[in-house]
Design an enzyme around this catalytic site. Structure first.
Site, PDB file in Angstrom:
ATOM      1  N   ASP A 194       0.760  -1.251   0.000  1.00  0.00           N
ATOM      2  CA  ASP A 194       0.000   0.000   0.000  1.00  0.00           C
ATOM      3  C   ASP A 194       0.792   1.304   0.000  1.00  0.00           C
ATOM      4  OD1 ASP A 194      -1.889  -1.964   0.350  1.00  0.00           O
ATOM      5  OD2 ASP A 194      -2.792  -1.091   2.128  1.00  0.00           O
ATOM      6  N   GLU A 426       1.637  -8.991  11.505  1.00  0.00           N
ATOM      7  CA  GLU A 426       1.436  -8.616  10.106  1.00  0.00           C
ATOM      8  C   GLU A 426       2.783  -8.333   9.433  1.00  0.00           C
ATOM      9  OE1 GLU A 426      -0.968  -5.114   9.750  1.00  0.00           O
ATOM     10  OE2 GLU A 426      -1.209  -5.287   7.570  1.00  0.00           O
TER      11      GLU A 426
HETATM   12  C1  DGY Z   1      -5.975  -1.313   4.104  1.00  0.00           C
HETATM   13  O1  DGY Z   1      -7.105  -0.938   4.410  1.00  0.00           O
HETATM   14  O2  DGY Z   1      -4.948  -0.938   4.695  1.00  0.00           O
HETATM   15  C2  DGY Z   1      -5.852  -2.278   3.038  1.00  0.00           C
HETATM   16  O3  DGY Z   1      -4.556  -2.731   2.866  1.00  0.00           O
HETATM   17  C3  DGY Z   1      -6.438  -1.777   1.751  1.00  0.00           C
HETATM   18  O4  DGY Z   1      -6.575  -2.869   0.943  1.00  0.00           O
END
Ligand code: DGY
Length: 460
Positions: A194, A426
């Site tokens: 992201d 994560e």
């Molecule tokens: C988030 O909401 O951080 C997700 O990775 C978007 O897909």
């Protein structure tokens, strides 16, 4: 947040908001702990990536999760994949989120995406309006390695195969405007990585005076330290793009004309190539003709190597279609052609060298998501430096594929140590001086870390 140690043979809890989320599993059996996470995160037919932070079904998470589930419950693995394909659009796009149920604890939810108005979206479930890296081909092929004599598995492959091909065809028909075999992503969320520094310049080109301030709507910062997540300025731009897509009614031609973010990402294309390869193999298993896929794949491999490879630095870089130039930033995406089998032995050698110089720098744990010598490297911020287990897993397979057995072993060893000493987080801080109580970052009780721990330990 209370971090726990696997050597304590009991559960500890992180109190986030109103509900206690179990953070750790007994070390006595980390495999059993991984299995428990996958079962606890299951919501009936599908599995959420992590409690609180990601309460729906995510596309590439779901692929890795299905692989983990297949080790102890093949029916749950099949259902996971079936649930994902319930969200497939009639044009073939496999969305990045399926909102199977209502949960106010996530932003942006279905109303923000507004995909119901699109002519291609399904009646149900509600979905987002973008896709994610295509993983299901290689996930099915990995399962086939253990299950090719299982008649129920073969039936399942026959059921999913046409939908999978449809999802690849969607990419080649709608995201490859120059018919060169490289597909573009139109949002950083499509990459799965992201807030990678790869996206900074394209996102900065967005005129934020026309973007909404959504900082008060964010839910992620309620459970994760802001220092480990994208900034509010990032989010303005992320939602600007969603609003743009909605105004185009999710028509790819219109989006292509107006979108400030059009990037041919190495990770996305490498995973497409790897999944094409898998579909060609699976076609043999179920008696399908794969000539169309073979054509796609040859073109994709060729263009990945001509357009994204940089001989001088010995690395693969993303390509920005709006700026018509490479994005010369070294991130772990650049290693994924190893996993895809798309590079030559000489290219592989150079990539391996980069891994042990720019990404390792002495005792750093492999593999930081951004090279340590990049100015944007940040060891705790999401995709700007921390180690991710899915990247390590693909890197491990890629290194093995090119004969780098010792290097692959090290990546696997680092991955297992991170999980066994810190937990199923994560992402992880790669710096050698960080103690294990502070290594785990982002969400906890994270499904793909659990799923790939199972694959690492049961399929070595
Ligand atoms: C988030 O909401 O951080 C997700 O990775 C978007 O897909």
């Amino acid at each position: 947040m209370i971090a726990a140690c696997l050597s304590c043979n009991h559960f500890t809890y992180t109190f986030i908001m109103e509900k206690a989320v179990p953070t750790m599993t007994p070390v006595a059996d980390a495999k059993e702990g991984a299995r428990k996470i996958l079962l606890d995160n299951n919501r009936g037919g599908y599995t959420i990536p992590s409690p609180k932070l990601y309460p729906f079904q995510w596309n590439w998470d779901s692929g890795f999760i299905a692989l983990g589930l297949s080790y102890f419950d093949k029916y749950k693995a099949f259902d996971e994949i079936r649930s994902m394909f319930k969200g497939q659009w009639s044009n073939g796009m496999l969305p990045h989120i399926n909102f199977h149920h209502v949960d106010e604890n996530y932003y942006p939810g279905p109303d923000v995406w507004g995909t119901k108005e699109s002519p291609w979206s399904p009646q149900a479930p509600a979905t987002s309006g973008i896709t994610q890296p295509p993983v299901f081909g290689f996930i099915l092929q990995m399962m086939a390695g253990r299950m090719s004599n299982d008649a129920e598995f073969i039936e399942f492959v026959k059921e999913i195969y046409p939908r999978l091909v449809h999802s690849h065809r969607y990419l080649y028909q709608n995201r490859d405007p120059f018919n060169e075999g490289l597909v573009y992503i139109n949002h950083n969320w499509e990459s799965g990585t992201d807030n990678s520094p790869l996206w900074d310049e394209a996102l900065d080109s967005i005129d934020v005076t026309r973007a909404r301030d959504v900082s008060a709507l964010r839910r992620d910062l309620k459970s994760v330290d802001a220092g480990q997540r994208p900034t509010n300025e990032n989010y303005k731009r992320y939602i600007y793009l969603v609003d743009l897509f909605k105004s185009c009614n999710y028509d790819d031609k219109k989006i292509f004309e107006r979108c400030p973010f059009l990037i041919q990402d190495v990770l996305f294309n490498a995973l497409l190539i790897r999944s094409n390869e898998a579909l060609i193999q699976l076609a043999l298993l179920i008696g399908e003709d794969a000539s169309e896929i073979e054509e796609w794949n040859q073109k994709s491999i060729h263009t990945l190597n001509t357009k994204c490879w940089d001989e001088e630095s010995g690395f693969y870089y993303d390509f920005d279609l709006n700026g018509n130039k490479k994005i010369p930033i070294k991130v772990s995406n650049g290693f994924m052609p190893l996993f895809a089998g798309a590079c030559t032995a000489q290219q592989a050698e150079k990539l391996k060298d980069q891994l042990f110089t720019s990404f390792k720098n002495g005792n750093y744990l492999l593999c930081p998501s951004c090279a340590i010598d990049e100015p944007s490297f940040n060891p705790v911020k999401y995709w700007r430096g921390p180690v991710w287990i899915n990247v390590n897993w693909m890197l491990y397979h890629g290194l093995k594929r090119y004969g780098f057995a010792e290097e692959a072993r090290l990546v696997k060893q680092n991955s297992l140590e991170l999980i066994e000493q810190t937990g199923f987080y994560e992402y992880f801080d790669p710096r050698p001086e960080i103690d294990q109580d502070h290594r785990g970052l982002g969400g906890n009780y994270f499904s793909w870390s659990a799923a790939l721990y199972l694959d690492f330990t049961l399929n070595s």
